[in-house]
Design an enzyme around this catalytic site. Structure first.
Site, PDB file in Angstrom:
ATOM      1  N   SER A 240       0.857  -1.240  -0.115  1.00 47.44           N
ATOM      2  CA  SER A 240      -0.083  -0.062  -0.012  1.00 47.44           C
ATOM      3  C   SER A 240       0.817   1.205   0.055  1.00 47.44           C
ATOM      4  CB  SER A 240      -0.880  -0.087   1.273  1.00 47.44           C
ATOM      5  OG  SER A 240      -0.294  -0.224   2.426  1.00 47.44           O
ATOM      6  N   HIS A 270      -2.457  -8.783   1.944  1.00 50.12           N
ATOM      7  CA  HIS A 270      -2.084  -7.560   2.593  1.00 50.12           C
ATOM      8  C   HIS A 270      -3.070  -7.133   3.596  1.00 50.12           C
ATOM      9  CE1 HIS A 270       0.021  -3.654   3.275  1.00 50.12           C
ATOM     10  NE2 HIS A 270      -0.206  -3.160   2.305  1.00 50.12           N
ATOM     11  N   HIS A 316       5.518 -13.272   7.037  1.00 45.76           N
ATOM     12  CA  HIS A 316       5.773 -11.824   6.619  1.00 45.76           C
ATOM     13  C   HIS A 316       6.903 -11.602   5.586  1.00 45.76           C
ATOM     14  CE1 HIS A 316       6.061  -7.414   6.812  1.00 45.76           C
ATOM     15  NE2 HIS A 316       5.051  -7.376   7.311  1.00 45.76           N
ATOM     16  N   ARG A 325       4.010  -5.504  16.635  1.00 47.72           N
ATOM     17  CA  ARG A 325       2.583  -4.866  16.735  1.00 47.72           C
ATOM     18  C   ARG A 325       1.675  -6.044  17.452  1.00 47.72           C
ATOM     19  NH1 ARG A 325       2.424  -3.615  10.609  1.00 47.72           N
ATOM     20  NH2 ARG A 325       2.938  -5.855  10.371  1.00 47.72           N
ATOM     21  N   ASP A 371      -1.903  -9.087  11.896  1.00 48.92           N
ATOM     22  CA  ASP A 371      -3.242  -9.260  11.794  1.00 48.92           C
ATOM     23  C   ASP A 371      -3.835 -10.489  12.326  1.00 48.92           C
ATOM     24  OD1 ASP A 371      -3.468  -7.383   9.937  1.00 48.92           O
ATOM     25  OD2 ASP A 371      -2.704  -8.429   8.263  1.00 48.92           O
TER      26      ASP A 371
HETATM   27  N1  CMX Z   1       0.558 -19.913   5.415  1.00 50.92           N
HETATM   28  C1  CMX Z   1       0.720 -20.874   4.610  1.00 50.92           C
HETATM   29  N2  CMX Z   1       1.669 -20.620   3.588  1.00 50.92           N
HETATM   30  C2  CMX Z   1       2.448 -19.366   3.739  1.00 50.92           C
HETATM   31  C3  CMX Z   1       2.109 -18.503   4.826  1.00 50.92           C
HETATM   32  C4  CMX Z   1       1.212 -18.791   5.632  1.00 50.92           C
HETATM   33  N3  CMX Z   1       0.815 -17.992   6.584  1.00 50.92           N
HETATM   34  N4  CMX Z   1       3.094 -17.451   4.490  1.00 50.92           N
HETATM   35  C5  CMX Z   1       3.924 -18.042   3.785  1.00 50.92           C
HETATM   36  N5  CMX Z   1       3.678 -18.994   3.381  1.00 50.92           N
HETATM   37  C6  CMX Z   1       3.910 -19.635   1.845  1.00 50.92           C
HETATM   38  C7  CMX Z   1       4.052 -18.784   0.456  1.00 50.92           C
HETATM   39  O1  CMX Z   1       2.421 -18.597   0.125  1.00 50.92           O
HETATM   40  C8  CMX Z   1       5.064 -19.216  -0.193  1.00 50.92           C
HETATM   41  O2  CMX Z   1       4.356 -20.378  -0.921  1.00 50.92           O
HETATM   42  P1  CMX Z   1       4.920 -20.584  -2.279  1.00 50.92           P
HETATM   43  O3  CMX Z   1       6.468 -20.867  -2.502  1.00 50.92           O
HETATM   44  O4  CMX Z   1       4.051 -21.863  -2.676  1.00 50.92           O
HETATM   45  O5  CMX Z   1       4.233 -19.507  -3.102  1.00 50.92           O
HETATM   46  C9  CMX Z   1       5.933 -19.826   0.793  1.00 50.92           C
HETATM   47  O6  CMX Z   1       5.482 -19.915   2.106  1.00 50.92           O
HETATM   48  C10 CMX Z   1       7.196 -18.844   0.986  1.00 50.92           C
HETATM   49  O7  CMX Z   1       6.454 -17.632   1.419  1.00 50.92           O
HETATM   50  P2  CMX Z   1       7.640 -16.551   2.123  1.00 50.92           P
HETATM   51  O8  CMX Z   1       8.762 -15.918   1.524  1.00 50.92           O
HETATM   52  O9  CMX Z   1       7.473 -16.956   3.511  1.00 50.92           O
HETATM   53  O10 CMX Z   1       6.439 -15.306   2.197  1.00 50.92           O
HETATM   54  P3  CMX Z   1       6.041 -14.159   1.254  1.00 50.92           P
HETATM   55  O11 CMX Z   1       7.023 -13.022   1.330  1.00 50.92           O
HETATM   56  O12 CMX Z   1       6.081 -14.650  -0.192  1.00 50.92           O
HETATM   57  O13 CMX Z   1       4.515 -13.635   1.501  1.00 50.92           O
HETATM   58  C11 CMX Z   1       2.914 -13.115   2.999  1.00 50.92           C
HETATM   59  C12 CMX Z   1       4.384 -12.977   2.783  1.00 50.92           C
HETATM   60  C13 CMX Z   1       2.728 -12.113   4.250  1.00 50.92           C
HETATM   61  C14 CMX Z   1       2.249 -12.726   1.834  1.00 50.92           C
HETATM   62  C15 CMX Z   1       2.704 -14.671   3.390  1.00 50.92           C
HETATM   63  O14 CMX Z   1       3.459 -14.902   4.661  1.00 50.92           O
HETATM   64  C16 CMX Z   1       1.021 -14.820   3.667  1.00 50.92           C
HETATM   65  O15 CMX Z   1       0.651 -14.996   2.756  1.00 50.92           O
HETATM   66  N6  CMX Z   1       0.637 -14.677   4.825  1.00 50.92           N
HETATM   67  C17 CMX Z   1      -0.724 -14.980   5.388  1.00 50.92           C
HETATM   68  C18 CMX Z   1      -1.507 -13.585   4.815  1.00 50.92           C
HETATM   69  C19 CMX Z   1      -0.990 -12.580   5.906  1.00 50.92           C
HETATM   70  O16 CMX Z   1      -1.153 -12.759   6.950  1.00 50.92           O
HETATM   71  N7  CMX Z   1      -1.038 -11.275   5.280  1.00 50.92           N
HETATM   72  C20 CMX Z   1      -0.713 -10.208   5.982  1.00 50.92           C
HETATM   73  C21 CMX Z   1       0.936  -9.591   5.896  1.00 50.92           C
HETATM   74  C22 CMX Z   1       0.844  -8.262   6.791  1.00 50.92           C
HETATM   75  C23 CMX Z   1       0.807  -6.947   6.061  1.00 50.92           C
HETATM   76  O17 CMX Z   1      -0.121  -7.032   5.423  1.00 50.92           O
HETATM   77  O18 CMX Z   1       1.220  -6.275   6.553  1.00 50.92           O
END
Ligand code: CMX
Length: 434
Positions: A240, A270, A316, A325, A371
């Site tokens: 964002s 996000h 994350h 947080r 979150d």
């Molecule tokens: N549950 C299941 N799988 C997860 C996971 C979770 N909470 N967090 C990461 N992974 C998976 C990813 O989907 C990714 O899978 P693929 O290789 O199949 O694509 C793998 O682990 C590696 O990802 P990563 O390097 O650990 O994380 P990213 O930097 O790609 O993504 C985030 C970060 C936040 C999008 C991811 O951890 C996620 O989807 N979390 C759940 C949603 C969430 O809580 N989002 C809020 C973030 C806070 C904010 O908005 O500021």
């Protein structure tokens, strides 16, 4: 405005330092781009500039160098309150200095001059069907306010580039002042009786939001202050803030930039994760007829992962430890709602989810982010889950607008990185390998 005066003293020096740095190190290499960066959303690539905040993977967000516990301790507080004036945090983000009470109150006063709900914004919201997501209404309402932009008006009149930041600051104050007003009205339109509760002159910005929501509970006033401070910023690279930065780099005003940012925040990876995290916990609660045991929640988590879904609120892109947080909200929960069933559920989740994610072996960070808990606190006060991302957005406006004013102060140019076709990428990669 005291804030404008203070910034006009500081900005010449910031510009001088930046120019000196650029002159001395113009061609110094600070990072390198790999093929993987292009496929991994540019994760970690050092290509953005902002002094407002940075995220340490283990210690979390630093607002102008101060951690969350430091900020909560040091910022001035309203009489009898344990959570600080949000205006004090805004002062810190803009200036880099911890404010005195007078300085924090000067921001609160500047906000008060703009805390109204214009008729046309109210009518815009009321023209929409009630099954519209609150984030859509929020983003629309900000766009509806855009005609008020001082920046756009003064730009048309020929405002010199060196003074862009001053007009941007006026927009920042007027926009952020109105966000709690607009958001609370959206809430009452969608989920209440549709009446508008005007702000009170004797309340600060955070507490006024609680009042305008119609939640007359001092604990919710405290939660609102805390909520907006914790969500205010997470450095410039998050989706964002980065969106707003890109839009603002075209000299679109802060209304356009912030509305665009809210459309990025509305995504499930996000800001929407707070709504989804609560939904996920509620499904577990319903399935097991109450707070699940550790074994039950482990089973539930594996079902989610085996269905190819993420566990919202965990993981994350930058953090590699429990989000501070999350910790600050956890402490709030321990103090004010330790017996709440969903708070107990959060405690069970904290015990089992990191272990499950580690065993699953994909997520680089198995720990909870903000979150995983924020919605549970809102739910305790009866706030509807679909609104949680709007709450995130009100807070995030503080950081986004501070970055925006800073970018104009530093006269940063329009952004325009280079995109590659797969064929071009392949030939560049082959060249690099050779
Ligand atoms: N549950 C299941 N799988 C997860 C996971 C979770 N909470 N967090 C990461 N992974 C998976 C990813 O989907 C990714 O899978 P693929 O290789 O199949 O694509 C793998 O682990 C590696 O990802 P990563 O390097 O650990 O994380 P990213 O930097 O790609 O993504 C985030 C970060 C936040 C999008 C991811 O951890 C996620 O989807 N979390 C759940 C949603 C969430 O809580 N989002 C809020 C973030 C806070 C904010 O908005 O500021």
């Amino acid at each position: 405005m005291l804030l404008r005066e203070r910034l006009s003293q500081k900005i010449p020096q910031w510009r001088e330092e930046a120019q000196a740095l650029r002159a001395e190190y113009k061609d110094a290499v600070i990072d390198h781009v790999t093929v993987n960066h292009l496929f991994r959303g540019m994760r970690g690539l050092k290509v953005l500039l902002s002094d407002i905040s940075y995220v340490d993977p283990y210690k979390g967000i630093h607002f102008r160098g101060y951690t969350i516990p430091e900020v909560l301790e040091a910022l001035p507080k309203p009489p009898g309150a344990t959570m600080p004036y949000v205006g004090g945090l805004y002062w810190l983000l803009f200036t880099g200095d911890l404010p005195t009470k007078e300085e924090a109150l000067s921001v609160e006063e500047a906000w008060k001059a703009h805390m109204d709900l214009p008729d046309w914004v109210k009518a815009t919201i009321e023209s929409m069907p009630k099954d519209t997501h609150p984030m859509t209404l929020f983003s629309m309402a900000v766009l509806a306010l855009q005609k008020e932009s001082v920046f756009t008006k003064r730009y048309k009149e020929g405002l010199p580039r060196t003074q862009h930041w001053e007009a941007a600051l006026e927009d920042a104050i007027a926009l952020t002042a109105r966000l709690p007003v607009v958001a609370a009205f959206i809430y009452r339109y969608l989920y209440g009786d549709g009446s508008y509760i005007p702000p009170r002159d004797d309340l600060d910005w955070g507490a006024n939001f609680a009042h305008m929501m119609g939640i007359n509970d001092e604990r919710y006033q405290e939660l609102s202050r805390l909520y907006f401070i914790l969500h205010s910023d997470h450095e410039l690279g998050n989706a964002s803030a980065h969106t707003a930065h890109l839009v603002g780099s075209t000299l679109s005003d802060l209304y356009y930039a912030f509305s665009a940012a809210m459309n990025a925040l509305a995504g499930p990876l996000h800001g929407l994760a707070n709504q989804n995290a609560l939904k996920w916990l509620a499904e577990a609660y319903e399935r097991y007829g109450g707070v699940p045991t550790e074994e039950q929640l482990t089973e539930f988590a594996w079902e989610t992962l085996n269905a190819g879904q993420v566990i919202p609120g965990y993981g994350h892109a930058v953090l590699r430890a429990t989000d501070p947080r999350y910790t600050a909200f956890y402490e709030f929960g321990e103090k004010y709602l330790p017996e709440d069933d969903f708070f107990r559920l959060v405690q069970v989740a904290y015990k089992v989810i990191p272990q499950v994610l580690q065993e699953h072996g994909k997520a680089a960070n198995p720990w909870p982010n903000v979150d995983a808990i924020s919605g549970v606190l809102q739910k305790h006060f009866g706030v509807e889950p679909t609104f949680y991302t709007v709450l995130f957005g009100i807070g995030r406006a503080l950081g986004i607008t501070a970055h925006g004013v800073w970018a104009r102060a530093m006269m940063l140019p329009i952004e325009r990185p280079k995109s590659l076709t797969l064929a071009r990428l392949k030939s560049l990669a082959e060249e690099a390998k050779a």
